[in-house]
Design a protein around this motif. Structure first.
Motif, PDB file in Angstrom:
ATOM      1  N   ARG A   9      26.451  28.234 -18.839  1.00 51.39           N
ATOM      2  CA  ARG A   9      25.389  27.594 -19.612  1.00 51.39           C
ATOM      3  C   ARG A   9      25.592  27.853 -21.112  1.00 51.39           C
ATOM      4  N   SER A  23      20.031  36.661 -16.857  1.00 53.03           N
ATOM      5  CA  SER A  23      19.593  35.607 -15.944  1.00 53.03           C
ATOM      6  C   SER A  23      20.707  35.209 -14.980  1.00 53.03           C
ATOM      7  N   PRO A  35      19.889  28.635 -10.674  1.00 53.73           N
ATOM      8  CA  PRO A  35      19.755  29.139 -12.043  1.00 53.73           C
ATOM      9  C   PRO A  35      18.327  29.576 -12.329  1.00 53.73           C
ATOM     10  N   SER A  37      15.322  31.071 -15.120  1.00 53.58           N
ATOM     11  CA  SER A  37      14.884  30.674 -16.446  1.00 53.58           C
ATOM     12  C   SER A  37      15.190  31.719 -17.516  1.00 53.58           C
ATOM     13  N   CYS A  38      16.134  31.386 -18.384  1.00 53.09           N
ATOM     14  CA  CYS A  38      16.421  32.229 -19.549  1.00 53.09           C
ATOM     15  C   CYS A  38      15.241  32.224 -20.508  1.00 53.09           C
ATOM     16  N   GLU A  39      14.591  31.080 -20.635  1.00 49.68           N
ATOM     17  CA  GLU A  39      13.453  30.962 -21.536  1.00 49.68           C
ATOM     18  C   GLU A  39      12.338  31.918 -21.127  1.00 49.68           C
ATOM     19  N   GLN A  71      11.202  36.190 -13.450  1.00 53.23           N
ATOM     20  CA  GLN A  71      11.503  34.884 -14.025  1.00 53.23           C
ATOM     21  C   GLN A  71      11.545  33.827 -12.930  1.00 53.23           C
ATOM     22  N   GLU A  74      15.009  27.909 -13.336  1.00 47.84           N
ATOM     23  CA  GLU A  74      15.215  27.191 -14.594  1.00 47.84           C
ATOM     24  C   GLU A  74      14.437  25.877 -14.631  1.00 47.84           C
ATOM     25  N   THR A  75      14.370  25.193 -13.494  1.00 43.23           N
ATOM     26  CA  THR A  75      13.678  23.900 -13.449  1.00 43.23           C
ATOM     27  C   THR A  75      12.173  24.043 -13.666  1.00 43.23           C
ATOM     28  N   PRO A  78      12.009  25.325 -18.299  1.00 42.50           N
ATOM     29  CA  PRO A  78      13.281  24.931 -18.920  1.00 42.50           C
ATOM     30  C   PRO A  78      13.521  25.628 -20.263  1.00 42.50           C
ATOM     31  N   TYR A  79      14.778  25.705 -20.596  1.00 43.33           N
ATOM     32  CA  TYR A  79      15.215  26.311 -21.852  1.00 43.33           C
ATOM     33  C   TYR A  79      14.960  25.367 -23.012  1.00 43.33           C
TER      34      TYR A  79
END
Length: 219
Positions: A9, A23, A35, A37-39, A71, A74-75, A78-79
């Motif tokens: 990513r 993450s 994946p 969530s990095c955010e 966390q 990712e969906t 989202p970042y």
């Protein structure tokens, strides 16, 4: 351990490298590949430490956020491609989904310890300083510094170690970066011991046992 992770990513211009490394490690030690969530983990770490979105997080705050807040996928959160202009308006989505928690710990900076963990099949978060050659691995996916090249203590970065081997007879570690698939070979590159050793200042591991929360992340 590269096959255990999905495509590399891209953090873009934001100071979120540690969140990406953690993450991807968290996702890699869960079943399958989803994946995470990095955010979310960056947001939680910054809120816990009182730091703004415009600066990098600390390892202690990030590990605390993973352990206590977790966390979502990712969906579900989202970042953001750019740093929020207003921290007060930087908020979780209305429905961030279920949070997956994970305990972790910092580790002593030791080459033998790093190799031993990789031999156990455990990816390791690495924190290092950068220098010019890191920005452009060669066509073989190797970072080859010049003899006079020195690390810049002002340039700090986090990556994920996913394997080890040798380059021209020298011990080397395969790392996963967060600068997208165009960097190195699909977002990965080999760092030799002589390159990584003087630049490495931190290591961290996540526990392999799942600790999955059934609640939604709080706002």
């Amino acid at each position: 351990m590269r096959p255990r992770l999905g495509p590399a990513r891209d953090q873009g211009p934001r100071p979120t490298c540690l969140a990406f490394a953690a993450s991807d490690l968290h996702a890699a030690i869960r079943q399958g590949w989803t994946p995470l969530s990095c955010e979310a983990v960056f947001f939680r770490a910054q809120r816990r430490s009182g730091r703004p979105a415009s600066v990098g997080t600390t390892l202690s705050a990030l590990l605390e956020a993973l352990r206590l807040d977790g966390q979502p996928a990712e969906t579900d959160w989202p970042y953001l491609a750019v740093t929020p202009a207003n921290d007060a308006a930087w908020l979780p989505p209305a429905s961030p989904g279920h949070s997956y928690m994970r305990a972790g710990t910092s580790a002593s900076v030791d080459w033998r310890h790093l190799i031993a963990r990789l031999d156990e099949g455990r990816p390791v978060i690495l924190m290092m300083t950068l220098s010019r050659s890191f920005y452009g691995p060669d066509p073989d996916g190797v970072v080859r510094p010049s003899d006079e090249e020195q690390p810049d203590p002002a340039l700090r970065h986090a990556i994920l170690a996913v394997g080890h081997g040798s380059v021209d007879g020298e011990p080397a570690v395969l790392i996963r970066n967060s600068w997208g698939g165009a960097w190195g070979q699909g977002g990965h590159a080999w760092l030799t011991a002589s390159f990584l050793g003087p630049r490495l200042f931190g290591m961290a591991l996540l526990d392999e046992d799942d600790d999955v929360s059934s609640r939604s992340a709080a706002a």
